[in-house]
Design a protein around this motif. Structure first.
Motif, mmCIF file in Angstrom:
data_model
loop_
_atom_site.group_PDB
_atom_site.id
_atom_site.type_symbol
_atom_site.label_atom_id
_atom_site.label_comp_id
_atom_site.label_asym_id
_atom_site.label_seq_id
_atom_site.Cartn_x
_atom_site.Cartn_y
_atom_site.Cartn_z
ATOM 1 N N LEU A 125 44.381 14.651 15.948
ATOM 2 C CA LEU A 125 44.241 14.608 14.489
ATOM 3 C C LEU A 125 42.930 15.249 14.046
ATOM 4 C CD1 LEU A 125 45.323 10.873 13.998
ATOM 5 C CD2 LEU A 125 46.755 12.897 13.650
ATOM 6 N N GLY A 126 42.059 15.592 14.986
ATOM 7 C CA GLY A 126 40.733 16.131 14.657
ATOM 8 C C GLY A 126 39.692 15.030 14.763
ATOM 9 N N LYS A 129 40.115 12.160 17.246
ATOM 10 C CA LYS A 129 41.164 11.150 17.039
ATOM 11 C C LYS A 129 42.500 11.660 17.596
ATOM 12 C CE LYS A 129 39.128 8.315 13.695
ATOM 13 N NZ LYS A 129 37.806 8.546 14.250
ATOM 14 N N VAL A 130 43.271 10.738 18.144
ATOM 15 C CA VAL A 130 44.598 11.069 18.668
ATOM 16 C C VAL A 130 45.584 10.031 18.151
ATOM 17 C CG1 VAL A 130 46.025 11.284 20.760
ATOM 18 C CG2 VAL A 130 43.659 12.087 20.790
ATOM 19 N N GLU A 131 46.695 10.523 17.606
ATOM 20 C CA GLU A 131 47.743 9.578 17.204
ATOM 21 C C GLU A 131 48.714 9.418 18.364
ATOM 22 O OE1 GLU A 131 50.493 9.507 13.354
ATOM 23 O OE2 GLU A 131 51.329 10.686 15.019
ATOM 24 N N PHE A 132 48.982 8.157 18.720
ATOM 25 C CA PHE A 132 49.980 7.889 19.755
ATOM 26 C C PHE A 132 51.220 7.302 19.091
ATOM 27 C CE2 PHE A 132 51.912 4.489 22.383
ATOM 28 C CZ PHE A 132 52.536 5.302 23.304
ATOM 29 N N ARG A 133 52.364 7.953 19.371
ATOM 30 C CA ARG A 133 53.644 7.425 18.844
ATOM 31 C C ARG A 133 54.518 7.064 20.038
ATOM 32 N NH1 ARG A 133 58.051 10.311 17.425
ATOM 33 N NH2 ARG A 133 56.840 12.224 17.364
ATOM 34 N N THR A 283 53.062 23.390 24.084
ATOM 35 C CA THR A 283 52.033 22.746 23.247
ATOM 36 C C THR A 283 52.636 22.104 21.993
ATOM 37 O OG1 THR A 283 51.611 24.902 22.248
ATOM 38 C CG2 THR A 283 50.042 24.186 23.924
ATOM 39 N N ALA A 284 53.971 22.131 21.888
ATOM 40 C CA ALA A 284 54.610 21.604 20.668
ATOM 41 C C ALA A 284 54.233 20.138 20.470
ATOM 42 C CB ALA A 284 56.127 21.740 20.792
ATOM 43 N N GLY A 285 53.870 19.798 19.256
ATOM 44 C CA GLY A 285 53.637 18.397 18.904
ATOM 45 C C GLY A 285 52.264 17.849 19.268
ATOM 46 N N VAL A 286 51.429 18.667 19.924
ATOM 47 C CA VAL A 286 50.145 18.129 20.381
ATOM 48 C C VAL A 286 49.066 18.225 19.293
ATOM 49 C CG1 VAL A 286 49.130 20.205 21.456
ATOM 50 C CG2 VAL A 286 48.761 17.971 22.500
ATOM 51 N N GLY A 287 49.446 18.868 18.175
ATOM 52 C CA GLY A 287 48.505 18.962 17.054
ATOM 53 C C GLY A 287 47.613 20.184 17.122
ATOM 54 N N ALA A 288 48.072 21.221 17.847
ATOM 55 C CA ALA A 288 47.262 22.439 17.992
ATOM 56 C C ALA A 288 46.945 23.033 16.620
ATOM 57 C CB ALA A 288 48.001 23.447 18.874
ATOM 58 N N ASP A 289 47.945 23.090 15.740
ATOM 59 C CA ASP A 289 47.722 23.642 14.390
ATOM 60 C C ASP A 289 46.781 22.752 13.586
ATOM 61 O OD1 ASP A 289 49.327 25.711 14.943
ATOM 62 O OD2 ASP A 289 51.095 24.952 13.848
ATOM 63 N N THR A 290 47.021 21.460 13.659
ATOM 64 C CA THR A 290 46.220 20.508 12.874
ATOM 65 C C THR A 290 44.728 20.675 13.162
ATOM 66 O OG1 THR A 290 48.042 18.980 13.307
ATOM 67 C CG2 THR A 290 46.086 18.039 12.279
ATOM 68 N N VAL A 291 44.384 20.841 14.459
ATOM 69 C CA VAL A 291 42.954 20.902 14.789
ATOM 70 C C VAL A 291 42.432 22.330 14.943
ATOM 71 C CG1 VAL A 291 43.000 18.631 15.875
ATOM 72 C CG2 VAL A 291 43.344 20.655 17.298
ATOM 73 N N GLY A 292 43.364 23.326 14.869
ATOM 74 C CA GLY A 292 42.944 24.731 15.004
ATOM 75 C C GLY A 292 42.660 25.123 16.446
ATOM 76 N N ASP A 304 37.264 28.125 28.661
ATOM 77 C CA ASP A 304 36.236 28.830 29.439
ATOM 78 C C ASP A 304 36.270 28.299 30.874
ATOM 79 O OD1 ASP A 304 34.945 26.395 29.484
ATOM 80 O OD2 ASP A 304 33.271 26.994 28.193
ATOM 81 N N GLU A 305 35.275 28.653 31.681
ATOM 82 C CA GLU A 305 35.328 28.261 33.105
ATOM 83 C C GLU A 305 35.134 26.757 33.302
ATOM 84 O OE1 GLU A 305 33.050 30.039 31.610
ATOM 85 O OE2 GLU A 305 31.052 29.744 32.458
ATOM 86 N N HIS A 306 34.761 26.042 32.236
ATOM 87 C CA HIS A 306 34.646 24.578 32.344
ATOM 88 C C HIS A 306 35.779 23.879 31.590
ATOM 89 C CE1 HIS A 306 30.914 24.882 34.484
ATOM 90 N NE2 HIS A 306 30.421 25.681 33.560
ATOM 91 N N TYR A 307 36.865 24.606 31.355
ATOM 92 C CA TYR A 307 38.075 24.058 30.706
ATOM 93 C C TYR A 307 37.821 23.625 29.264
ATOM 94 C CZ TYR A 307 38.940 24.180 35.641
ATOM 95 O OH TYR A 307 39.005 24.603 36.930
ATOM 96 N N ARG A 308 36.727 24.135 28.641
ATOM 97 C CA ARG A 308 36.436 23.832 27.241
ATOM 98 C C ARG A 308 37.283 24.722 26.354
ATOM 99 N NH1 ARG A 308 30.051 23.661 28.395
ATOM 100 N NH2 ARG A 308 30.525 25.795 28.981
ATOM 101 N N THR A 309 37.924 24.141 25.348
ATOM 102 C CA THR A 309 38.652 24.941 24.366
ATOM 103 C C THR A 309 37.670 25.320 23.256
ATOM 104 O OG1 THR A 309 39.253 23.085 22.953
ATOM 105 C CG2 THR A 309 40.706 23.517 24.844
ATOM 106 N N ASN A 310 38.193 25.928 22.181
ATOM 107 C CA ASN A 310 37.316 26.283 21.051
ATOM 108 C C ASN A 310 36.904 25.062 20.237
ATOM 109 O OD1 ASN A 310 40.085 26.102 20.170
ATOM 110 N ND2 ASN A 310 39.437 26.911 18.196
ATOM 111 N N ILE A 311 37.549 23.894 20.479
ATOM 112 C CA ILE A 311 37.201 22.686 19.711
ATOM 113 C C ILE A 311 36.248 21.829 20.556
ATOM 114 C CG2 ILE A 311 38.135 20.668 18.468
ATOM 115 C CD1 ILE A 311 39.548 23.114 17.505
ATOM 116 N N PRO A 312 35.060 21.533 20.054
ATOM 117 C CA PRO A 312 34.138 20.699 20.840
ATOM 118 C C PRO A 312 34.787 19.366 21.212
ATOM 119 C CG PRO A 312 33.037 21.604 18.899
ATOM 120 C CD PRO A 312 34.488 21.962 18.761
#
Ligand code: NAD
Length: 479
Positions: A125-126, A129-133, A283-292, A304-312
């Protein structure tokens, strides 16, 4: 109020669940969310590997191989067998029970390591936060310092031959057939194509594999892939290279497949058609669009080489980040990431990834093929050892196969080991260790191997690199 965790892993397959366990072992308060539902709607951790991939396919490969060997090899051992019959329902029940035992084992490991296992969907959710259903529709909000996306991959669905779950099936469907089809078509002579083709062909399906590329198993050294094509041919697997499928149409009597080969268009009808043309990131449903969350043009999560995405604070591992789509690569990434989050310096050695195809003979390789080594500018020396003179292989009635060693002529270092033969999946571990430890041919030459064992053939192949194999029947390249 959200439930606070240090680490929330979304995806409980071979990348996600080891990451969660290792994170918990290192003192992180960890949750692992997994959405997998089996066909009977029972949730299960373990992802594709344990539920619909590696493990069930190995169970069927083992059963069908046993059936084949009883029918074809008993006589050579002096054992008379009057009737060999297959009970597919029992074979499938055994396969399902193995998967159930292993997926149940993950729950036990979670509770032993104090990982909170949540079965349902996780959506970012950004702001950590993570929503679990849950599968029952209930929802819960979690927050975490670190979120790990380990949502895996799914089979590529070809527009020209879309899955219908009945006639045109994916690899999961092909593991669940309740009868042996009389005729079976497979699109793609990759790992899945030859493994599942072997299962159903051994059980009696007349099997044709249509492969668009002119080369067979291009990632494997050409000497080994050529030999495997011969073995498959002898087993009755009809592998047609340079056959590009143009379309498939399912009807009441079967699936009519149209393909182009050598400038001609041909067609053939099969009772079932397996489409095994690769897998794509999920990646469907994981909120990729929501968090960018940034994905590449093929849909893989960029890291990157430490498995970091663009989102901190958001990381990704396993099939969803691309590279070799192999369970053990995901496991290593999961463990490495957990240890990195704890401040350790663990790294994955992507140059020593073992690969195995569980056919008979098996195919296994690590490192460079001869062609790849030459393309990378190495002065190459090679040696090969056939299993033909190997005492253990002969006693097992499984002396087909070869081990080929590719080494750097200047430094004597082993660059790659490619093989086919009995239990090469297990022999490969020594070759992986050789690469991991940057072993030279001389290191292995001076290592004593037990007699009579299959592993002696790795020793022989290494000796052959410098023309000093003792039992070599193949041509030995002299310096
Ligand atoms: P793959 O990429 O290994 O092979 C797919 C093949 O399909 C390719 O050779 C491609 O040229 C061919 N193809 C594509 N379009 C075609 C067309 N229109 N007509 C004819 N041929 C066509 O993919 P896979 O076998 O589906 O396996 C998927 C992934 O799962 C791979 O990454 C594989 O390594 C992994 N896997 C591993 C194991 C194992 O480790 N033993 C087992 C199963 C799957």
């Amino acid at each position: 109020m959200s439930d606070q965790f240090d680490v929330v892993v979304i995806g409980g397959g071979p990348a996600g669940y080891p990451c969660a366990i290792r994170a918990a072992q290192l003192g992180f308060k960890t949750a692992c969310i997994d959405s997998w539902l089996n066909k009977d709607q029972t949730p299960a951790f373990g992802g594709t590997c344990l539920n619909a991939g590696c493990i069930p396919s190995k169970a069927l490969l083992e059963s069908s191989e046993l059936y084949h060997r009883i029918g074809h090899e008993s006589d050579a051992h002096g054992i008379g067998v009057s009737k060999v019959e297959v009970d597919i329902a029992k074979m499938q029940a055994r396969k399902d029970s193995i998967s159930r035992q292993l997926t149940g084992g993950i729950k036990t490991l979670f509770s032993a390591n104090k990982v909170t296992g949540l079965q349902g969907y996780g959506k970012m959710l950004g702001d950590g936060k993570v929503e679990f259903r849950g599968h029952d529709g209930s929802t819960q909000e979690l927050s975490a310092k670190y979120i790990v996306v380990a949502t895996g991959s799914e089979p590529v669905n070809l527009k020209i031959a879309p899955f219908d779950g009945e006639r045109i099936i994916d690899s999961w469907g092909a593991l669940d057939l309740t009868e042996v089809p009389k005729t079976l078509g497979i699109i793609g002579a990759g790992v899945i194509g030859v493994e599942l083709g072997s299962v159903w062909s051994r059980l009696g399906a007349k099997t044709v594999i249509l492969e668009a590329l002119p080369d067979f198993l291009p990632m494997v050294d050409a000497q080994i892939s050529k030999e495997m094509l011969r073995h498959f041919g002898k087993q009755g697997l009809d592998i047609r290279l340079g056959a590009k499928v143009l379309g498939a149409k399912a009807g009441a009597k079967g699936v009519k497949v149209e393909y182009e080969t050598g400038g001609e268009t041909k067609s053939e009808t099969f009772e079932k058609l397996i489409v095994a043309v690769g897998r794509k990131p999920f990646t469907a449903g994981v909120g990729a669009d929501t968090v960018g969350l940034e994905l590449d043009e093929r849909g893989f999560v960029k890291v990157d080489e430490h498995y970091r995405t663009n989102i901190p604070g958001v990381y990704a591992i396993g099939d969803v980040i691309g590279g070799a789509m192999l369970a053990h690569k995901g496991i290593e990434e999961g463990v490495a990431l957990a240890e990195q989050l704890a401040g350790e310096h663990t790294q994955v050695n992507y140059k020593a990834i073992p690969s195995v195809i569980y056919t008979a003979p098996e195919v296994a390789w690590v490192g460079l093929s001869e062609a790849q080594a030459k393309a990378q500018g190495y002065e190459v020396k090679t040696g090969a050892g056939s299993f033909m003179p190997n005492g253990r292989a002969k006693a097992m009635e499984q002396a087909a196969g070869t081990i080929k060693v590719i080494a750097d002529a200047k430094t004597d270092r082993i660059l790659g080991v490619h093989m086919c033969g009995p239990y090469v999946s297990e022999l490969l571990a020594e070759a992986v260790l050789a690469l991991e430890f940057a072993a030279t041919c001389e290191d292995i030459a001076l290592t004593m191997h037990g007699h009579p064992t299959l592993s002696e053939n790795f020793h022989e192949a290494v000796l052959a690199v410098d023309g000093r194999a003792v039992h070599a029947v193949n041509k030995v390249k002299k310096k």
